[in-house]
Design a protein around this motif. Structure first.
Motif, PDB file in Angstrom:
ATOM      1  N   PHE A 107      -5.047  58.605   0.508  1.00  0.00           N
ATOM      2  CA  PHE A 107      -4.053  57.606   0.106  1.00  0.00           C
ATOM      3  C   PHE A 107      -4.353  56.259   0.736  1.00  0.00           C
ATOM      4  CE2 PHE A 107       0.118  55.486   0.780  1.00  0.00           C
ATOM      5  CZ  PHE A 107       0.404  55.243  -0.563  1.00  0.00           C
ATOM      6  N   GLN A 108      -4.775  56.247   2.004  1.00  0.00           N
ATOM      7  CA  GLN A 108      -5.127  54.982   2.649  1.00  0.00           C
ATOM      8  C   GLN A 108      -6.349  54.356   1.988  1.00  0.00           C
ATOM      9  OE1 GLN A 108      -3.101  53.470   4.757  1.00  0.00           O
ATOM     10  NE2 GLN A 108      -1.770  55.260   4.499  1.00  0.00           N
ATOM     11  N   ALA A 109      -7.302  55.179   1.574  1.00  0.00           N
ATOM     12  CA  ALA A 109      -8.458  54.663   0.840  1.00  0.00           C
ATOM     13  C   ALA A 109      -8.011  54.033  -0.482  1.00  0.00           C
ATOM     14  CB  ALA A 109      -9.470  55.774   0.590  1.00  0.00           C
ATOM     15  N   PHE A 110      -7.087  54.696  -1.156  1.00  0.00           N
ATOM     16  CA  PHE A 110      -6.540  54.133  -2.398  1.00  0.00           C
ATOM     17  C   PHE A 110      -5.857  52.802  -2.126  1.00  0.00           C
ATOM     18  CE2 PHE A 110      -2.691  53.626  -4.996  1.00  0.00           C
ATOM     19  CZ  PHE A 110      -3.277  53.443  -6.246  1.00  0.00           C
ATOM     20  N   ARG A 111      -5.104  52.710  -1.050  1.00  0.00           N
ATOM     21  CA  ARG A 111      -4.462  51.450  -0.682  1.00  0.00           C
ATOM     22  C   ARG A 111      -5.500  50.348  -0.489  1.00  0.00           C
ATOM     23  NH1 ARG A 111      -2.852  50.894   3.917  1.00  0.00           N
ATOM     24  NH2 ARG A 111      -1.674  49.005   3.493  1.00  0.00           N
ATOM     25  N   GLY A 112      -6.610  50.682   0.182  1.00  0.00           N
ATOM     26  CA  GLY A 112      -7.655  49.688   0.399  1.00  0.00           C
ATOM     27  C   GLY A 112      -8.215  49.155  -0.900  1.00  0.00           C
ATOM     28  N   ALA A 113      -8.437  50.039  -1.870  1.00  0.00           N
ATOM     29  CA  ALA A 113      -8.952  49.608  -3.170  1.00  0.00           C
ATOM     30  C   ALA A 113      -7.904  48.789  -3.922  1.00  0.00           C
ATOM     31  CB  ALA A 113      -9.374  50.823  -3.992  1.00  0.00           C
ATOM     32  N   ASN A 114      -6.669  49.258  -3.942  1.00  0.00           N
ATOM     33  CA  ASN A 114      -5.608  48.557  -4.661  1.00  0.00           C
ATOM     34  C   ASN A 114      -5.426  47.132  -4.140  1.00  0.00           C
ATOM     35  OD1 ASN A 114      -2.220  48.231  -4.139  1.00  0.00           O
ATOM     36  ND2 ASN A 114      -3.029  48.143  -6.225  1.00  0.00           N
ATOM     37  N   THR A 115      -5.465  46.972  -2.822  1.00  0.00           N
ATOM     38  CA  THR A 115      -5.296  45.643  -2.245  1.00  0.00           C
ATOM     39  C   THR A 115      -6.380  44.690  -2.745  1.00  0.00           C
ATOM     40  OG1 THR A 115      -4.339  46.640  -0.264  1.00  0.00           O
ATOM     41  CG2 THR A 115      -5.059  44.365  -0.090  1.00  0.00           C
ATOM     42  N   TRP A 116      -7.614  45.162  -2.790  1.00  0.00           N
ATOM     43  CA  TRP A 116      -8.723  44.324  -3.263  1.00  0.00           C
ATOM     44  C   TRP A 116      -8.530  43.947  -4.723  1.00  0.00           C
ATOM     45  CZ3 TRP A 116     -12.139  41.131  -1.609  1.00  0.00           C
ATOM     46  CH2 TRP A 116     -13.260  40.814  -2.375  1.00  0.00           C
ATOM     47  N   TYR A 117      -8.106  44.894  -5.535  1.00  0.00           N
ATOM     48  CA  TYR A 117      -7.904  44.606  -6.957  1.00  0.00           C
ATOM     49  C   TYR A 117      -6.794  43.576  -7.160  1.00  0.00           C
ATOM     50  CZ  TYR A 117     -10.481  49.017  -7.402  1.00  0.00           C
ATOM     51  OH  TYR A 117     -11.420  50.015  -7.298  1.00  0.00           O
ATOM     52  N   VAL A 118      -5.722  43.702  -6.388  1.00  0.00           N
ATOM     53  CA  VAL A 118      -4.610  42.754  -6.519  1.00  0.00           C
ATOM     54  C   VAL A 118      -5.049  41.353  -6.097  1.00  0.00           C
ATOM     55  CG1 VAL A 118      -2.314  42.135  -5.668  1.00  0.00           C
ATOM     56  CG2 VAL A 118      -2.824  44.507  -6.261  1.00  0.00           C
ATOM     57  N   VAL A 119      -5.782  41.259  -4.990  1.00  0.00           N
ATOM     58  CA  VAL A 119      -6.243  39.949  -4.526  1.00  0.00           C
ATOM     59  C   VAL A 119      -7.180  39.323  -5.549  1.00  0.00           C
ATOM     60  CG1 VAL A 119      -7.665  38.803  -2.786  1.00  0.00           C
ATOM     61  CG2 VAL A 119      -5.891  40.407  -2.075  1.00  0.00           C
ATOM     62  N   LEU A 120      -8.088  40.105  -6.133  1.00  0.00           N
ATOM     63  CA  LEU A 120      -8.977  39.579  -7.165  1.00  0.00           C
ATOM     64  C   LEU A 120      -8.180  39.075  -8.365  1.00  0.00           C
ATOM     65  CD1 LEU A 120     -11.966  42.116  -7.339  1.00  0.00           C
ATOM     66  CD2 LEU A 120     -11.904  39.878  -6.232  1.00  0.00           C
ATOM     67  N   ALA A 121      -7.186  39.851  -8.785  1.00  0.00           N
ATOM     68  CA  ALA A 121      -6.380  39.455  -9.937  1.00  0.00           C
ATOM     69  C   ALA A 121      -5.616  38.166  -9.648  1.00  0.00           C
ATOM     70  CB  ALA A 121      -5.413  40.577 -10.305  1.00  0.00           C
ATOM     71  N   LEU A 122      -5.073  38.034  -8.454  1.00  0.00           N
ATOM     72  CA  LEU A 122      -4.345  36.818  -8.103  1.00  0.00           C
ATOM     73  C   LEU A 122      -5.268  35.605  -8.089  1.00  0.00           C
ATOM     74  CD1 LEU A 122      -2.059  38.208  -5.251  1.00  0.00           C
ATOM     75  CD2 LEU A 122      -1.350  37.518  -7.552  1.00  0.00           C
ATOM     76  N   LEU A 123      -6.481  35.775  -7.570  1.00  0.00           N
ATOM     77  CA  LEU A 123      -7.437  34.671  -7.573  1.00  0.00           C
ATOM     78  C   LEU A 123      -7.826  34.289  -9.000  1.00  0.00           C
ATOM     79  CD1 LEU A 123      -9.806  35.669  -4.640  1.00  0.00           C
ATOM     80  CD2 LEU A 123      -8.093  33.863  -4.641  1.00  0.00           C
ATOM     81  N   ALA A 124      -8.038  35.304  -9.840  1.00  0.00           N
ATOM     82  CA  ALA A 124      -8.399  35.033 -11.230  1.00  0.00           C
ATOM     83  C   ALA A 124      -7.283  34.280 -11.946  1.00  0.00           C
ATOM     84  CB  ALA A 124      -8.711  36.342 -11.949  1.00  0.00           C
ATOM     85  N   LEU A 125      -6.035  34.679 -11.723  1.00  0.00           N
ATOM     86  CA  LEU A 125      -4.904  33.983 -12.340  1.00  0.00           C
ATOM     87  C   LEU A 125      -4.753  32.570 -11.772  1.00  0.00           C
ATOM     88  CD1 LEU A 125      -2.291  36.886 -12.406  1.00  0.00           C
ATOM     89  CD2 LEU A 125      -3.475  35.882 -14.373  1.00  0.00           C
ATOM     90  N   ALA A 126      -5.002  32.414 -10.475  1.00  0.00           N
ATOM     91  CA  ALA A 126      -4.901  31.089  -9.864  1.00  0.00           C
ATOM     92  C   ALA A 126      -5.917  30.137 -10.467  1.00  0.00           C
ATOM     93  CB  ALA A 126      -5.093  31.191  -8.357  1.00  0.00           C
ATOM     94  N   ARG A 127      -7.133  30.620 -10.701  1.00  0.00           N
ATOM     95  CA  ARG A 127      -8.159  29.762 -11.282  1.00  0.00           C
ATOM     96  C   ARG A 127      -7.811  29.364 -12.716  1.00  0.00           C
ATOM     97  NH1 ARG A 127     -13.122  29.088  -9.290  1.00  0.00           N
ATOM     98  NH2 ARG A 127     -14.142  29.316 -11.306  1.00  0.00           N
ATOM     99  N   ARG A 128      -7.016  30.169 -13.365  1.00  0.00           N
ATOM    100  CA  ARG A 128      -6.628  29.853 -14.740  1.00  0.00           C
ATOM    101  C   ARG A 128      -5.416  28.920 -14.794  1.00  0.00           C
ATOM    102  NH1 ARG A 128      -4.935  28.187 -18.607  1.00  0.00           N
ATOM    103  NH2 ARG A 128      -4.797  29.037 -20.744  1.00  0.00           N
ATOM    104  N   PHE A 129      -4.456  29.134 -13.890  1.00  0.00           N
ATOM    105  CA  PHE A 129      -3.178  28.431 -14.033  1.00  0.00           C
ATOM    106  C   PHE A 129      -2.885  27.423 -12.919  1.00  0.00           C
ATOM    107  CE2 PHE A 129      -2.571  32.543 -16.235  1.00  0.00           C
ATOM    108  CZ  PHE A 129      -2.249  32.067 -17.494  1.00  0.00           C
TER     109      PHE A 129
END
Length: 378
Positions: free
Chosen positions: A277-299
């Protein structure tokens, strides 16, 4: 070729700081494994507790990634010595002054609410230095971020200096054997490994000297932010795979929320289910940060908006928001008002007070304003 300083990063950083106000307002009404805030309301809120849990999952990693990116840009304009001097001025000075002036009132409120016979604040203040938390009252409170960022910056400075030497070009697009989207997601692997191996032993008390899970996590994000700017191609990949990243982040965050809010998430121990579960948390955090950066670059890329022109206020707001919020909350929480009214009143008044201090008082301090995060006077 590495990109110029991205306006979207400054706007994202300022938004992340602004988010601290509703986040810490909600923390007053939070109950859960993350611990208690300096001020706690008599009754909790399931909705606000869920908000705290979900934001906590990615908020500080985003800060450290943005700090790594800012360090890359800073080293393009400064020598290593000048960069180090600037970091000490921007991080160590507010850390020392803030620990002496901004943290004790919060600790005092917590002591009073806990029933300690501390008397008035002036009588309590000398006892702030009696011992280091948890054996005493002394701590750096919300300023732990400055201490961790300074330590991580110093640790990575030789590597950053080596990577930014004149004539040392940055690698281009990933090799043909590694598609761009795979290379973008690969950093999740060391994050997964770090969380799975270290988090059960060091659950999160931020004392820097015995907190290897957070040191590893935040260090990886800081390095990731630096390499994003140094390599250049990750930004192109974010633009190319923006919506798949948003979908991936949403799906994994949905799974995380479902497990945590339903009580099905494994307890934080050394068992294999907990480590997975902690490994899953580590992956999820990275995906969320990438998505936020991608949205920031767009908007958030268009310059000249209030988010860009007010970005300089991010550091002073970070330093001041929590002691102001705790003081406002101490007055508002006992009022016989509906929960929503108290939440809006605490957040709104705290923001207005911070804006008044940052816009009206701190500029009058001249160079002394640097102790509270103000930019260096021209």
């Amino acid at each position: 070729m590495a990109p110029d300083r991205c306006e979207a990063l400054d706007a994202t950083r300022f938004l992340a700081v602004l988010l601290l106000i509703p986040f810490h307002t909600a923390a007053i009404f939070y109950r859960g494994d993350l611990g208690s805030f300096y001020l706690t309301a008599p009754s909790s809120s399931a909705v606000l507790s869920a908000f705290v849990l979900l934001v906590h999952q990615w908020h500080m990693p985003l800060f450290f990634l943005l700090a790594g990116a800012a360090s890359w840009h800073s080293l393009q304009q400064r020598t290593a010595v000048s960069f180090l001097r600037q970091r000490l001025q921007r991080l160590l000075l507010p850390l020392v002054v803030g620990t002496l002036l901004l943290v004790p009132p919060q600790v005092y409120v917590h002591a009073v609410q806990s029933g300690e016979p501390v008397g008035g604040f002036l009588r309590f203040y000398p006892h702030f230095f009696d011992g280091v938390r948890p054996a005493g009252h002394f701590e750096w409170g919300h300023l732990w971020f400055l201490a961790y960022l300074l330590a991580i910056t110093l640790a990575f400075l030789p590597l950053m200096q080596w990577l930014t030497r004149p004539g040392r070009g940055a690698p281009g697009w990933p090799t043909a054997g590694c598609p761009a989207w795979v290379a973008l997601l690969l950093p999740a692997l060391p994050l997964m490994l770090s969380e799975a191996l270290l988090r059960p032993r060091w659950p999160g008390f931020q004392n820097l000297v015995d907190d290897w899970a957070n040191v590893s996590l935040y260090g990886l994000y800081f390095l990731g932010g630096f390499l994003f700017c140094h390599l250049a191609w990750p930004w192109q990949s974010l633009d190319r795979f923006r919506w798949p990243l948003v979908l991936l982040a949403g799906l994994t965050m949905g799974v995380f929320a479902a497990l945590e809010l339903s009580g099905a998430a494994p307890a934080l121990d050394s068992s294999w289910p907990a480590r997975l579960f902690q490994a899953f948390r580590g992956a999820n955090t990275w995906y969320v940060v990438l998505a936020l950066l991608a949205l920031a670059r767009r908007f958030l890329a268009a310059p000249g908006t209030p988010l860009h022109t007010g970005a300089w206020a991010g550091m002073p707001l970070y330093l001041l928001h929590q002691p102001v919020l705790v003081a406002v909350g101490w007055v508002v929480v006992p009022l016989p008002l509906p929960l929503a009214s108290r939440v809006l009143l605490i957040a709104g008044v705290s923001l207005l007070v911070c804006a008044a201090v940052i816009g009206g008082l701190l500029p009058r301090l001249g160079r002394a304003g640097q102790c509270f995060g103000m930019p260096t006077p021209a």
